[in-house]
Design a protein around this motif. Structure first.
Motif, PDB file in Angstrom:
ATOM      1  N   ILE A 165       0.835  -1.204   0.000  1.00 13.50           N
ATOM      2  CA  ILE A 165       0.000   0.000   0.000  1.00 13.50           C
ATOM      3  C   ILE A 165       0.867   1.251   0.000  1.00 13.50           C
ATOM      4  O   ILE A 165       0.563   2.234  -0.682  1.00 13.50           O
ATOM      5  N   ALA A 166       1.999   1.221   0.716  1.00 10.63           N
ATOM      6  CA  ALA A 166       2.931   2.354   0.693  1.00 10.63           C
ATOM      7  C   ALA A 166       3.468   2.568  -0.721  1.00 10.63           C
ATOM      8  O   ALA A 166       3.598   3.709  -1.177  1.00 10.63           O
ATOM      9  N   GLN A 167       3.758   1.462  -1.436  1.00 10.72           N
ATOM     10  CA  GLN A 167       4.225   1.594  -2.817  1.00 10.72           C
ATOM     11  C   GLN A 167       3.131   2.141  -3.724  1.00 10.72           C
ATOM     12  O   GLN A 167       3.415   2.879  -4.669  1.00 10.72           O
ATOM     13  N   MET A 168       1.872   1.798  -3.454  1.00 13.46           N
ATOM     14  CA  MET A 168       0.772   2.368  -4.239  1.00 13.46           C
ATOM     15  C   MET A 168       0.741   3.883  -4.080  1.00 13.46           C
ATOM     16  O   MET A 168       0.379   4.609  -5.007  1.00 13.46           O
ATOM     17  N   MET A 169       1.119   4.359  -2.904  1.00 10.79           N
ATOM     18  CA  MET A 169       1.093   5.799  -2.630  1.00 10.79           C
ATOM     19  C   MET A 169       2.322   6.527  -3.143  1.00 10.79           C
ATOM     20  O   MET A 169       2.231   7.665  -3.585  1.00 10.79           O
ATOM     21  N   SER A 170       3.495   5.871  -3.074  1.00 10.72           N
ATOM     22  CA  SER A 170       4.721   6.620  -3.353  1.00 10.72           C
ATOM     23  C   SER A 170       5.595   6.057  -4.452  1.00 10.72           C
ATOM     24  O   SER A 170       6.624   6.636  -4.759  1.00 10.72           O
ATOM     25  N   GLY A 171       5.229   4.924  -5.024  1.00 11.30           N
ATOM     26  CA  GLY A 171       6.071   4.323  -6.052  1.00 11.30           C
ATOM     27  C   GLY A 171       7.100   3.395  -5.441  1.00 11.30           C
ATOM     28  O   GLY A 171       6.971   2.955  -4.304  1.00 11.30           O
ATOM     29  N   THR A 172       8.156   3.122  -6.191  1.00 12.12           N
ATOM     30  CA  THR A 172       9.124   2.121  -5.746  1.00 12.12           C
ATOM     31  C   THR A 172      10.018   2.611  -4.611  1.00 12.12           C
ATOM     32  O   THR A 172      10.542   1.803  -3.849  1.00 12.12           O
ATOM     33  N   THR A 173      10.226   3.917  -4.486  1.00 14.81           N
ATOM     34  CA  THR A 173      11.033   4.450  -3.402  1.00 14.81           C
ATOM     35  C   THR A 173      10.145   4.650  -2.185  1.00 14.81           C
ATOM     36  O   THR A 173       9.279   5.522  -2.172  1.00 14.81           O
TER      37      THR A 173
END
Length: 191
Positions: A165-173
């Motif tokens: 879910i964090a990657q959904m919000m911010s991408g790969t970084t």
């Protein structure tokens, strides 16, 4: 014919209420039913007509609605169908196309209500607001080699879910803030 038109009028009124709940504040929605000779597709032509802006006349949904508008109309239709008919499982395949923010939150709430009403809801999504509302989270992924592409699916544990879910919000970084936001989003949705 009169019964079908009466049913369409009731559906039209209920759809407008659902659409207003999804921030179509000045929506006009009509269901056009035209009789035709009986065929394999029935004996009525049914068309959804919509206007989402004040002062515009209603036009065929497929001709004037954006991707996000189509997504909200489809969610509303499926929500009403689920309430009127026993549907054990409802599948939404990227029903959230073209929406974000507050609308995504409202769509997630509608899906949660369907679950509370006893339906199993499967949602394929790219939006963290919707992914965070699920009881379970599966990740679908693809792997390519020289000759083919393989699709796989894995069930995520709590930590993997937060990362996804964090990657959904911010991408790969991944930032600490994205991870904290993902945790908060999941906790705020009671998961």
């Amino acid at each position: 014919s009169d019964v079908r038109k009466q049913n369409a009028a009731v559906l039209q009124k209920e759809l407008i209420a659902s659409l207003e709940n999804l921030n179509f504040l000045a929506v006009q929605f009509e269901i056009s039913i035209t009789g035709k000779s009986i065929s394999a597709n029935g004996f009525d032509d049914v068309e959804f007509l919509i206007s989402t802006n004040p002062g515009e006349t209603v036009k065929p949904l497929g001709q004037v609605a954006s991707g996000g508008e189509l997504s909200r109309v489809m969610l509303s239709v499926k929500s009403l169908l689920a309430g009127a008919k026993t549907l054990p499982t409802i599948i939404f395949d990227e029903i959230d196309t073209g929406v974000s923010g507050a609308i995504a939150d409202k769509m997630a709430q509608m899906m949660q209500q369907m679950c509370a009403d006893g339906h199993q809801v499967l949602a394929i999504t790219h939006l963290p607001q919707i992914a965070a509302c699920g009881d379970y989270h599966y990740k679908v992924y693809k792997e390519d080699d020289d000759d083919s592409t393989q699709t796989g699916i894995i069930k995520l544990n709590k930590e993997e879910r937060i990362t996804e879910i964090a990657q959904m919000m911010s991408g790969t970084t991944l930032s600490k803030a994205a991870i904290e936001n993902a945790k908060s989003l999941i906790e705020n949705n009671g998961r």
